[in-house]
Each structure stands twice: as structure tokens, then as C-alpha cells.
Design an enzyme around this catalytic site. Structure first.
Site, PDB file in Angstrom:
ATOM      1  N   ASP A 240      -4.513  -7.246   3.374  1.00  0.00           N
ATOM      2  CA  ASP A 240      -3.484  -6.222   3.172  1.00  0.00           C
ATOM      3  C   ASP A 240      -3.940  -4.939   3.872  1.00  0.00           C
ATOM      4  O   ASP A 240      -5.139  -4.637   3.897  1.00  0.00           O
ATOM      5  CB  ASP A 240      -3.275  -5.934   1.694  1.00  0.00           C
ATOM      6  CG  ASP A 240      -2.415  -6.981   1.012  1.00  0.00           C
ATOM      7  OD1 ASP A 240      -2.748  -7.341  -0.125  1.00  0.00           O
ATOM      8  OD2 ASP A 240      -1.421  -7.434   1.604  1.00  0.00           O
TER       9      ASP A 240
ATOM     10  N   HIS B  57      -1.914 -13.775   5.401  1.00  0.00           N
ATOM     11  CA  HIS B  57      -3.143 -13.882   4.602  1.00  0.00           C
ATOM     12  C   HIS B  57      -3.838 -15.219   4.857  1.00  0.00           C
ATOM     13  O   HIS B  57      -5.065 -15.276   5.012  1.00  0.00           O
ATOM     14  CB  HIS B  57      -2.841 -13.742   3.110  1.00  0.00           C
ATOM     15  CG  HIS B  57      -2.486 -12.359   2.680  1.00  0.00           C
ATOM     16  ND1 HIS B  57      -3.255 -11.252   2.973  1.00  0.00           N
ATOM     17  CD2 HIS B  57      -1.424 -11.889   1.967  1.00  0.00           C
ATOM     18  CE1 HIS B  57      -2.699 -10.162   2.459  1.00  0.00           C
ATOM     19  NE2 HIS B  57      -1.578 -10.530   1.849  1.00  0.00           N
TER      20      HIS B  57
ATOM     21  N   HIS C  60       4.298 -12.231   5.846  1.00  0.00           N
ATOM     22  CA  HIS C  60       3.156 -11.478   5.313  1.00  0.00           C
ATOM     23  C   HIS C  60       2.177 -12.412   4.595  1.00  0.00           C
ATOM     24  O   HIS C  60       0.970 -12.371   4.847  1.00  0.00           O
ATOM     25  CB  HIS C  60       3.666 -10.391   4.353  1.00  0.00           C
ATOM     26  CG  HIS C  60       2.571  -9.665   3.624  1.00  0.00           C
ATOM     27  ND1 HIS C  60       2.007  -8.512   4.103  1.00  0.00           N
ATOM     28  CD2 HIS C  60       1.939  -9.942   2.449  1.00  0.00           C
ATOM     29  CE1 HIS C  60       1.074  -8.097   3.259  1.00  0.00           C
ATOM     30  NE2 HIS C  60       1.005  -8.952   2.245  1.00  0.00           N
ATOM     31  N   GLU C  61       2.691 -13.248   3.708  1.00  0.00           N
ATOM     32  CA  GLU C  61       1.816 -14.147   2.943  1.00  0.00           C
ATOM     33  C   GLU C  61       1.162 -15.184   3.849  1.00  0.00           C
ATOM     34  O   GLU C  61      -0.014 -15.513   3.670  1.00  0.00           O
ATOM     35  CB  GLU C  61       2.580 -14.799   1.787  1.00  0.00           C
ATOM     36  CG  GLU C  61       3.115 -13.822   0.750  1.00  0.00           C
ATOM     37  CD  GLU C  61       2.083 -12.880   0.137  1.00  0.00           C
ATOM     38  OE1 GLU C  61       0.884 -13.224   0.087  1.00  0.00           O
ATOM     39  OE2 GLU C  61       2.468 -11.783  -0.307  1.00  0.00           O
TER      40      GLU C  61
END
Length: 186
Positions: A132, A126, A122-123
Site C-alpha cells: 500500500d 499486492h 489494487h488487490e
């Protein structure tokens, strides 16, 4: 990733066969219809402590999922586009530009029961240009914590993959930027 490997292998084999048969082979000029070399983004997980394996797996998931960018671990002494750190806060990514920034794998979310590989992927998402998407279902990697502690899915969905492909595949005839002042051409 597999299509990239296949194309590179096929091209090398064809060039060798043509050379052995006495035919001169020339590289065709780049066009929008041809595959572009992936942009290589180097990450340094040296300060990710107990999360290093999860970070490496998160990077591998992105490499399996998209072709336009490849995440590679930093070699000793190599400057990285992404620094990955462990801390006691909530996980977060601080981007400086597309493919560059710092990721914090926060122990606060891990202590609450969130999956470390999902957090890592997920990070990294980014850093690859994804926002998000909260609230969201477990099938969306970028739904993050809104999918709940029971969600362990570390894979981007089709829309997330397409956005990353677009983010990195839009430029043509571009060198692969690894770090400020360093250019690698794949």
C-alpha cells in the site's frame, strides 16, 4: 503484452522463413539482454460472485501494463496461484509468496462507493508484490482507498509497473511456476 506477442510472432515467422530456405535455425542461449518468457500466474475468480467481471478486467489491466508476468483465469479443474473471493468485509489480499495468495473483494468498500475494477487491480497488485502507498494520489493504484471514493483509476503508475517488472523479471532461466508441483514452460 504487445511486445511479447510481437517478439513471439516475429521469431516464429523468421524460423519458418529460414526453414523454408533450407537454413538450419538454432535457439540462442538465454542471456540477460534477451526477453524472458513471462511468468504465468493463474487466478480463480469462481467465488468472486458479482465481482467476476471486475476481477477479469483488473487482471487484464495488469496484463496490458507489464510484460514480466501474465495473469490467466483458471481452466476447469486447474489449480490456481490466486483464489479470489467475495465477502462482506473490507477488500484485502493475503499473500503466501510472490504471485500466490487469496484476494477478498469486500462488499464493505463497494457499498461505500469504491470502484470494483480499481479494487480488483489494487488487490492483485499486492499479490504481484506491491505494498500500500497511503496516503497517495489517484494516479497511484496502490494508494487504494486513501485516494477517495471519487478515484476510479485502475491503472498502475510507472513506478508500480517498474516494481512488478523487477519482481518477476529478476530471475533468469526459470520455469514458470503455476501451482505447487506443477511447472509450465512457456
Amino acid at each position: 503484452m504487445y511486445s511479447r506477442t510481437f517478439v513471439h510472432g516475429f521469431t516464429a515467422a523468421l524460423t519458418a522463413a529460414l526453414t523454408l530456405s533450407g537454413v538450419q535455425a538454432y535457439a540462442a542461449p538465454a542471456s540477460g539482454d534477451q526477453l524472458l518468457a513471462p511468468r504465468v500466474v493463474i487466478y480463480d475468480a469462481g467465488a468472486s460472485a458479482e465481482f467476476k467481471a471486475a476481477v477479469d478486467r483488473g487482471a487484464a489491466i495488469w496484463n496490458e501494463s507489464v510484460d514480466a508476468v501474465e495473469l490467466r483465469p483458471a481452466a476447469a479443474g486447474q489449480r490456481a496461484n490466486i483464489r479470489i473471493l467475495a465477502d462482506n468485509g473490507w477488500p484485502r489480499a493475503l499473500t503466501t509468496s510472490l504471485g500466490n495468495g487469496t484476494v477478498y473483494i469486500g462488499r464493505e468498500a463497494v457499498n461505500e462507493g469504491y470502484n470494483t475494477v480499481r479494487i480488483s487491480a489494487h488487490e492483485l497488485g499486492h499479490i504481484l508484490g506491491l505494498p500500500d502507498r497511503k496516503p497517495g494520489p489517484c494516479t497511484s493504484l496502490m494508494s487504494g482507498s486513501s485516494a477517495g471514493v471519487s478515484c476510479t483509476n485502475p491503472y498502475p503508475d510507472a513506478a508500480e509497473k517498474a516494481q512488478v517488472e523487477g519482481n518477476f523479471g529478476a530471475a533468469t532461466d526459470r520455469p514458470t511456476t503455476v501451482a505447487r508441483g506443477t511447472v509450465i514452460v512457456d
